[in-house]
Design an enzyme around this catalytic site. Structure first.
Site, short mmCIF file in Angstrom:
data_model
loop_
_atom_site.label_atom_id
_atom_site.label_comp_id
_atom_site.label_asym_id
_atom_site.label_seq_id
_atom_site.Cartn_x
_atom_site.Cartn_y
_atom_site.Cartn_z
N ASN A 34 44.19 35.26 46.45
CA ASN A 34 43.26 35.93 45.56
C ASN A 34 41.96 35.14 45.50
OD1 ASN A 34 42.51 37.85 43.44
ND2 ASN A 34 42.65 36.09 42.06
N GLU A 35 40.88 35.73 45.96
CA GLU A 35 39.56 35.10 45.83
C GLU A 35 39.55 33.67 46.32
OE1 GLU A 35 37.77 35.60 42.01
OE2 GLU A 35 38.06 37.76 42.01
N GLU A 89 41.21 44.68 41.18
CA GLU A 89 40.87 44.55 39.75
C GLU A 89 39.63 45.41 39.59
OE1 GLU A 89 39.86 40.47 38.90
OE2 GLU A 89 41.91 39.75 39.17
N SER A 137 48.48 27.17 45.39
CA SER A 137 47.69 28.19 46.06
C SER A 137 46.73 27.51 47.02
CB SER A 137 46.93 29.03 45.02
OG SER A 137 46.10 28.20 44.24
#
Ligand SMILES: *[C@@H]1O[C@H](CO)[C@@H](O)[C@H](O)[C@H]1NC(C)=O
Ligand SMILES: *[C@@H]1O[C@H](CO)[C@@H](O)[C@H](O)[C@H]1NC(C)=O
Ligand SMILES: *[C@@H]1O[C@H](CO)[C@@H](O)[C@H](O)[C@H]1NC(C)=O
Ligand SMILES: *[C@@H]1O[C@H](CO)[C@@H](O)[C@H](O)[C@H]1NC(C)=O
Ligand SMILES: *[C@@H]1O[C@H](CO)[C@@H](O)[C@H](O)[C@H]1NC(C)=O
Length: 551
Positions: free
Chosen positions: A158-159, A260, A122
């Site tokens: 993601n984040e 989320e 990632s």
């Protein structure tokens, strides 16, 4: 519950054909999702569905939630009784067959949003690159999943940027969005939307949303998710922060939702936010959300616990189930959607809290790396441990310009070879040093860390691209590469993670997905490559052998 063994048999009988069970695809029009068959608005009623911990001793770094039909069957009735229509899965193992689970879920009106990364592949917020290795991982997931009409979309990250100290990572994520959209188009796959999932950081929240939403259609996200933990215990639309967030996000021109949600500071969770999320206060702007999460783990976010492979519902489950049963959001029609005109402006990159350049890194190009490698007269020695690369980089980058292998998301400057593997990048700059010393053999020695390659030669089809890259790799390469054949040359065979130390990320204070996909450093091992890609050392041995053969 609608679950019956006969319907399961029917599902497994058809499981060998991809998309044997077909749900209407979900499409994006303006800032909403709609069923493609009839233009009825679609809200995500989602659950985060991935066991958070690796199975000790299994040799797997994560457990693919769509890889085992018995598990999917076991969980289906519980997902259904929460009115679930979407699962978020954080890490797919592309070597597994997903037909059985995907078809089971399709038959039960359940869509999937899949993250494209996995824990060891990632974009690393501390040393961001959009690399050949990650490009391959992302496209592998797209290839594995595109055939299912119940894939609602993909998250390209993601984040990754998670506060104002690492906003320079976002151009790399946005490049991933751009390249996956263009890959899907190129391959003639269904137009599956590609989005991003952000944390909820007060300093960067608005700029981040604007950044991913801005600019050309080809570059921007198709949807945007925020991991939201602001509503804790009994709260209200106003008090929780939801009202302010709704105001901040109302101008976005793509669908937005909670990728989320479900603060657990007060337990058991009451899920009073569910009524607000699907009420008219919010549905003009938001398209629903994904509750974090199905499995009970150490972080206490579970709806169910599993023991002896049996599902046991927890209080959170029962409360969520009641809350979901009472919602009835306003449903719009795609024919009434308003499509904003004009281009959404990117946030300035000169703010104290926002430094991400609107200029994105180039598309990773494995062939260009192979061309470059084959043109070098000095490369990193085959037996150098990748753990030692950092020292070599730091030494050689004091001697020569490393601009050709560096990428800076704040300045918007990207070296032509920044997306290549660590071994390739190190070889490139070792060779620059060697050249700077008039190819003196002593300049390609450094205690056995580097080795001379006699008569290097890249195919003729490399020459335009190499010349556009320039003498130190700072040029803009647009020329295509021809004549690189991966089976007989180095193309893609030198691979490995970035040279930085492996870092692990902690969950945000509110506790969002620690499961896969969160920004993590690429592995430094060089040993985790997918099929067909040999390890660093093997690649360089192959390199030397290939060059030797040319002599
Ligand atoms: C549109 O199709 C979806 C999926 O089949 C269905 O759930 C929905 O009820 C349909 N809408 C209308 C208005 O019939
Ligand atoms: C993917 O699944 C295969 C087959 O079970 C397994 O060998 C491999 O380790 C898995 N990969 C990951 C990254 O977990
Ligand atoms: C920003 O995030 C990084 C990575 O999670 C963390 O190490 C750092 O402490 C954070 N900085 C601030 C100012 O919050
Ligand atoms: C939304 O757009 C309006 C009108 O252009 C503008 O005044 C407002 O500042 C924008 N809000 C945000 C949060 O960007
Ligand atoms: C949530 O669960 C707890 C424990 O079962 C219960 O006391 C409470 O009333 C439930 N809350 C709601 C809103 O259903």
């Amino acid at each position: 519950m609608k679950f019956s063994s006969s319907s399961l048999l029917a599902v497994s009988a058809t499981a060998t054909a991809v998309a044997a069970v077909s749900l209407p695809a979900i499409e994006v029009v303006g800032n909403k999702f709609y069923y493609s068959n009839n233009g009825t608005q679609f809200y995500l009623k989602g659950i985060a569905y991935q066991a958070d911990t690796a199975v000790a001793g299994s040799g797997q770094s994560f457990v693919d939630p769509l890889g085992d039909i018995d598990t999917c069957k076991r969980d289906l009735p519980y997902l259904k009784s929460l009115n679930t229509n979407t699962l978020r899965v954080y890490a797919i193992n592309t070597t597994l067959d997903h037909d059985d689970c995907m078809n089971l879920f399709a038959e039960n009106d359940i869509y999937v949003i899949a993250d494209l990364s996995q824990p060891s592949e990632s974009i690393n917020r501390d040393d961001p690159t959009w690399s050949v290795e990650l490009y391959k991982r992302y496209t592998d997931v797209v290839d594995a999943m595109h055939g299912y009409t119940n894939v609602l979309g993909f998250f390209a990250g993601n984040e990754v940027t998670n506060n104002n100290t690492n906003t320079d990572a976002s151009p790399f994520v946005k490049a991933a969005v751009r390249d996956m959209k263009s890959y899907i188009k190129e391959k003639d796959y269904r137009a599956i939307p590609v989005g991003y999932s952000t944390n909820d950081d007060a300093d960067t929240r608005v700029q981040m949303a604007d950044y991913f939403n801005c600019g050309d259609d080809a570059d921007r996200v198709d949807f945007y998710g925020i991991n939201m933990y602001e509503w804790c215990g009994s709260s209200t639309f106003e008090k929780s922060g939801y009202a302010d967030r709704t105001d901040e996000f109302k101008n976005l021109t793509v669908p937005v939702f909670f990728s989320e949600y479900g603060c657990n500071e007060v337990r058991p969770r009451q899920f009073s936010e569910v009524a607000a999320l699907y009420s008219d206060d919010m549905t003009d702007v938001w398209s629903g959300g994904i509750v974090y999460m199905y499995y009970e783990e150490a972080n206490n976010y579970g709806l169910v616990s599993i023991s002896d492979n049996k599902v046991q519902t927890l209080s959170d489950f029962n409360n969520l189930s009641k809350a979901m049963a009472t919602i009835s959001p306003s449903i719009r029609a795609s024919s009434d959607a308003s499509i904003p005109s004009g281009t959404f402006q990117c946030p300035a990159s000169t703010q104290s809290d926002w430094k991400a350049s609107p200029s994105l890194p180039p598309t990773p190009n494995d062939d260009l790396c192979a061309c470059m490698t084959q043109s070098l007269g000095c490369i990193v020695a085959a037996d150098v441990d990748e753990d030692d690369y950092a020292d070599l980089f730091s030494w050689v980058c004091d001697q020569v310009s490393c601009d050709g292998i560096n990428a800076d998301g704040a300045k918007g400057t990207y070296g032509a070879y920044a997306f290549c593997s660590s071994a390739e990048k190190l070889s490139y700059v070792l060779n620059l040093y060697y050249l700077s010393q008039k190819s003196s053999s002593s300049a390609c020695d450094s205690d056995g860390k580097a080795q001379i390659v006699n008569k290097p030669s890249a195919p003729a089809g490399c020459s335009s691209a190499l010349s556009q890259a320039g003498s130190v790799g700072t040029g803009n390469v647009v020329a295509a590469v021809t004549g690189i054949s991966r089976s007989t040359t180095l193309g893609g065979s030198i691979s490995g993670g970035s040279a930085v130390a492996k870092t692990t990320t902690s969950k945000s204070s509110a506790g969002s997905s620690a499961a896969a996909g969160e920004s993590a450093a690429a592995s430094t091992s060089g040993k985790k490559n997918s099929a067909g890609v040999v390890t660093v050392a093997g690649g360089l041995v192959a390199a030397v052998a290939a060059f030797a053969a040319l002599i």
